[in-house]
Write an enzyme that holds these catalytic residues in place. Structure first.
Site, PDB file in Angstrom:
ATOM      1  N   TYR A 140      44.370  38.553  38.052  1.00 46.81           N
ATOM      2  CA  TYR A 140      44.459  37.841  36.776  1.00 46.81           C
ATOM      3  C   TYR A 140      45.844  37.197  36.630  1.00 46.81           C
ATOM      4  O   TYR A 140      45.960  36.022  36.271  1.00 46.81           O
ATOM      5  CB  TYR A 140      44.161  38.769  35.588  1.00 46.81           C
ATOM      6  N   ARG A 174      54.570  43.635  27.071  1.00 48.91           N
ATOM      7  CA  ARG A 174      55.114  43.460  25.727  1.00 48.91           C
ATOM      8  C   ARG A 174      54.048  43.171  24.683  1.00 48.91           C
ATOM      9  O   ARG A 174      54.126  43.620  23.546  1.00 48.91           O
ATOM     10  CB  ARG A 174      56.144  42.324  25.730  1.00 48.91           C
ATOM     11  N   ARG A 216      41.637  42.021  23.274  1.00 47.92           N
ATOM     12  CA  ARG A 216      41.882  41.825  24.702  1.00 47.92           C
ATOM     13  C   ARG A 216      42.674  42.993  25.269  1.00 47.92           C
ATOM     14  O   ARG A 216      43.463  43.619  24.569  1.00 47.92           O
ATOM     15  CB  ARG A 216      42.725  40.580  24.908  1.00 47.92           C
ATOM     16  N   PHE A 241      66.070  26.264  34.815  1.00 45.51           N
ATOM     17  CA  PHE A 241      64.673  26.315  34.388  1.00 45.51           C
ATOM     18  C   PHE A 241      63.961  27.555  34.930  1.00 45.51           C
ATOM     19  O   PHE A 241      63.186  28.193  34.212  1.00 45.51           O
ATOM     20  CB  PHE A 241      63.969  25.028  34.845  1.00 45.51           C
TER      21      PHE A 241
HETATM   22  C1  PS7 Z   1      54.291  24.641  33.337  1.00 39.93           C
HETATM   23  C2  PS7 Z   1      56.548  25.581  32.619  1.00 39.93           C
HETATM   24  C3  PS7 Z   1      59.308  29.076  38.226  1.00 39.93           C
HETATM   25  C4  PS7 Z   1      58.233  29.589  40.504  1.00 39.93           C
HETATM   26  C5  PS7 Z   1      51.119  27.850  29.015  1.00 39.93           C
HETATM   27  C6  PS7 Z   1      56.430  29.710  34.307  1.00 39.93           C
HETATM   28  C7  PS7 Z   1      49.806  32.148  29.029  1.00 39.93           C
HETATM   29  C8  PS7 Z   1      54.072  34.249  30.880  1.00 39.93           C
HETATM   30  O1  PS7 Z   1      50.070  34.957  26.680  1.00 39.93           O
HETATM   31  O2  PS7 Z   1      53.446  31.522  26.008  1.00 39.93           O
HETATM   32  O3  PS7 Z   1      50.459  33.292  24.881  1.00 39.93           O
HETATM   33  O4  PS7 Z   1      51.904  35.344  25.055  1.00 39.93           O
HETATM   34  O5  PS7 Z   1      54.428  33.803  25.804  1.00 39.93           O
HETATM   35  C9  PS7 Z   1      54.517  26.762  31.997  1.00 39.93           C
HETATM   36  C10 PS7 Z   1      57.336  30.608  38.484  1.00 39.93           C
HETATM   37  C11 PS7 Z   1      50.638  28.914  31.215  1.00 39.93           C
HETATM   38  C12 PS7 Z   1      54.674  31.436  34.559  1.00 39.93           C
HETATM   39  C13 PS7 Z   1      51.098  32.125  31.165  1.00 39.93           C
HETATM   40  C14 PS7 Z   1      53.093  26.928  31.766  1.00 39.93           C
HETATM   41  C15 PS7 Z   1      57.185  30.840  37.064  1.00 39.93           C
HETATM   42  C16 PS7 Z   1      49.277  29.292  30.792  1.00 39.93           C
HETATM   43  C17 PS7 Z   1      54.419  31.488  33.106  1.00 39.93           C
HETATM   44  C18 PS7 Z   1      52.920  28.107  30.863  1.00 39.93           C
HETATM   45  C19 PS7 Z   1      55.749  30.641  36.628  1.00 39.93           C
HETATM   46  C20 PS7 Z   1      48.992  30.757  31.099  1.00 39.93           C
HETATM   47  C21 PS7 Z   1      53.921  31.725  28.962  1.00 39.93           C
HETATM   48  C22 PS7 Z   1      53.572  32.679  32.728  1.00 39.93           C
HETATM   49  O6  PS7 Z   1      54.018  32.872  28.073  1.00 39.93           O
HETATM   50  O7  PS7 Z   1      52.082  33.490  26.764  1.00 39.93           O
HETATM   51  C23 PS7 Z   1      55.089  25.702  32.635  1.00 39.93           C
HETATM   52  C24 PS7 Z   1      58.256  29.791  39.036  1.00 39.93           C
HETATM   53  C25 PS7 Z   1      51.508  28.301  30.395  1.00 39.93           C
HETATM   54  C26 PS7 Z   1      55.599  30.620  35.128  1.00 39.93           C
HETATM   55  C27 PS7 Z   1      50.008  31.710  30.469  1.00 39.93           C
HETATM   56  C28 PS7 Z   1      52.288  32.648  30.538  1.00 39.93           C
HETATM   57  C29 PS7 Z   1      53.412  31.871  30.296  1.00 39.93           C
HETATM   58  C30 PS7 Z   1      53.440  32.952  31.236  1.00 39.93           C
HETATM   59  P1  PS7 Z   1      51.094  34.296  25.771  1.00 39.93           P
HETATM   60  P2  PS7 Z   1      53.535  32.887  26.571  1.00 39.93           P
HETATM   61 MN    MN Z   2      45.692  33.662  27.547  1.00 36.74          MN
HETATM   62 MN    MN Z   3      53.781  34.855  23.670  1.00 31.02          MN
END
Ligand code: PS7
Ligand code: MN
Ligand code: MN
Ligand code: MN
Ligand code: MN
Ligand code: MN
Length: 357
Positions: free
Chosen positions: A150, A197, A207, A267
């Site tokens: 997941y 968290r 969930r 970033f």
């Molecule tokens: C394209 C920057 C840098 C190699 C929306 C960034 C939710 C934790 O569950 O918003 O609503 O509490 O607090 C980000 C790796 C993904 C993983 C993932 C896209 C790092 C949709 C982010 C972010 C890879 C699925 C946001 C993982 O947390 O979530 C961009 C390198 C989105 C990264 C989700 C979660 C991100 C997350 P929630 P949050």
């Molecule tokens: Mn989600």
């Molecule tokens: Mn969040």
């Protein structure tokens, strides 16, 4: 250096940045500081995935509607004028005006567009698998393997897409593309921290992402984790989850060693620094079970400063929080020894990178 240029920005692009600020707690600032070449592609990548996640998270959308929406989102994101007005989620305005994201996606360079689309296909299908599965078995993720799959769909894939964007734009070391496990660890570490968290919030939303393989060692029923009578066991369960997340630290530091452009370094490093601090905050903290907890503004500021310098200062952040976890560790916790060893290993790894005189 701000790379945005509001004077020449189209109205739809300004609207995209408004959505970025509206929907992202942690990524909006670091994305907007990105090098001009990747600023817009990564903003749009974020908004596409945020749109997908808003659908995934919306428990008011029936499954027979949600699953096709998730599986077809990569096609949807190409339909001029597409909007979605049936979400009840906090971020629903993004879906209600999603046509602005679609309009801007059509303007970016083809290779960037293809990366975003490819990741959307894979993430949408992965989310749909889990949405269907949780309905079938009604009691959430079972094994650590399922839990990590997941996390792969929702974060490992984001890391893979971002790494391809860094390499394609020549802002990242091409060697990174040959080390997919490092990229995967970057996503796993962020997502696992988020899941640990958000336990209370996710539970209230119906969930559950903690794998049964871990929580069943501490309580008989999932609900018991939130019951004051089982508080000690619940804290031990969180410790087990934190221990599992900490196994990714060395690979994350290794990945960050491969960054060569400052805005890209910042970033990737800031969210990682926030994650290790969050793990320390949730460790042995009963508040996690009752409410949403967050690191303080002061701590966040310091991490921001340290994670915008170099790998050495990022390592110092990791070492500081590994030590704080050690200091909070309790011999009555069944994971005491393993956590102690894990933190020592992290410190040792940093020591080999930067030996102190
Ligand atoms: C394209 C920057 C840098 C190699 C929306 C960034 C939710 C934790 O569950 O918003 O609503 O509490 O607090 C980000 C790796 C993904 C993983 C993932 C896209 C790092 C949709 C982010 C972010 C890879 C699925 C946001 C993982 O947390 O979530 C961009 C390198 C989105 C990264 C989700 C979660 C991100 C997350 P929630 P949050
Ligand atoms: Mn989600
Ligand atoms: Mn969040
Ligand atoms: Mn979410
Ligand atoms: Mn979450
Ligand atoms: Mn959420």
């Amino acid at each position: 250096v701000h790379t945005r240029n509001p004077a020449t920005e189209s109205e739809t692009l300004s609207e995209c940045f408004r959505f970025l600020n509206l929907t992202s707690r942690s990524f909006s600032t670091v994305i907007q500081e990105l090098d001009h070449e990747l600023l817009v592609p990564i903003t749009l990548f974020y908004l596409v995935l945020r749109g997908l996640d808003t659908i995934e998270d919306d428990m008011t959308i029936p499954l027979d509607k949600k699953v096709p929406l998730l599986r077809n989102f990569h096609n949807t994101m190409e339909i001029d004028g597409w909007q979605f007005h049936e979400s009840k989620e906090k971020d629903r305005e993004l879906l209600e005006k999603f046509d602005v994201v679609i309009a801007e996606l059509k303007k970016i360079k083809e290779p960037y567009y293809e990366i975003i689309k490819d990741m959307t296909v894979k993430m949408g299908n992965g989310m749909a698998d889990y949405a269907q599965n949780s309905e079938m078995i009604k009691n959430g993720v079972q094994t650590i393997e399922e839990y990590e799959l997941y996390c792969h769909y929702v974060a490992g894939l984001v890391g893979a897409g971002l790494t391809r964007l860094f390499v394609t734009s020549e802002l990242g070391n091409p060697k990174l593309a040959e080390r997919p496990s490092l990229t995967e660890s970057m996503g796993q570490f962020l997502q696992k921290t988020n899941i640990i968290r958000d336990i209370h919030e996710d539970w209230q939303d119906g969930r559950r992402w903690y794998p049964k393989e871990i929580w069943s060692k501490h309580v008989d029923r999932w609900e018991d984790l939130f019951d004051a009578q089982h508080r000690e066991q619940a804290i031990h369960c969180i410790s087990a989850m934190v221990l599992d997340a900490l196994k990714h630290v060395e690979e994350c530091l290794f990945y960050m060693a491969g960054m060569r452009e400052q805005s890209v370094f910042n970033f990737v490093a800031i969210p990682q620094g926030m994650a290790i601090a969050t793990l320390e905050l949730v460790f042995r903290n009963p508040d996690v079970l009752q409410k949403n907890i967050k690191i303080t503004k002061g701590d966040a500021c310091q991490i921001m400063l340290e994670c915008t310098q170099n790998l050495h200062t990022v390592c110092e952040v990791f070492r500081r929080y590994a030590r704080r976890i050690q200091a909070k560790n309790d011999p009555r916790d069944p994971n005491y020894l393993a956590i102690s060893v894990r933190c020592a290993k992290i410190e040792q790894f940093i020591e080999t990178l930067y030996p102190r005189q």
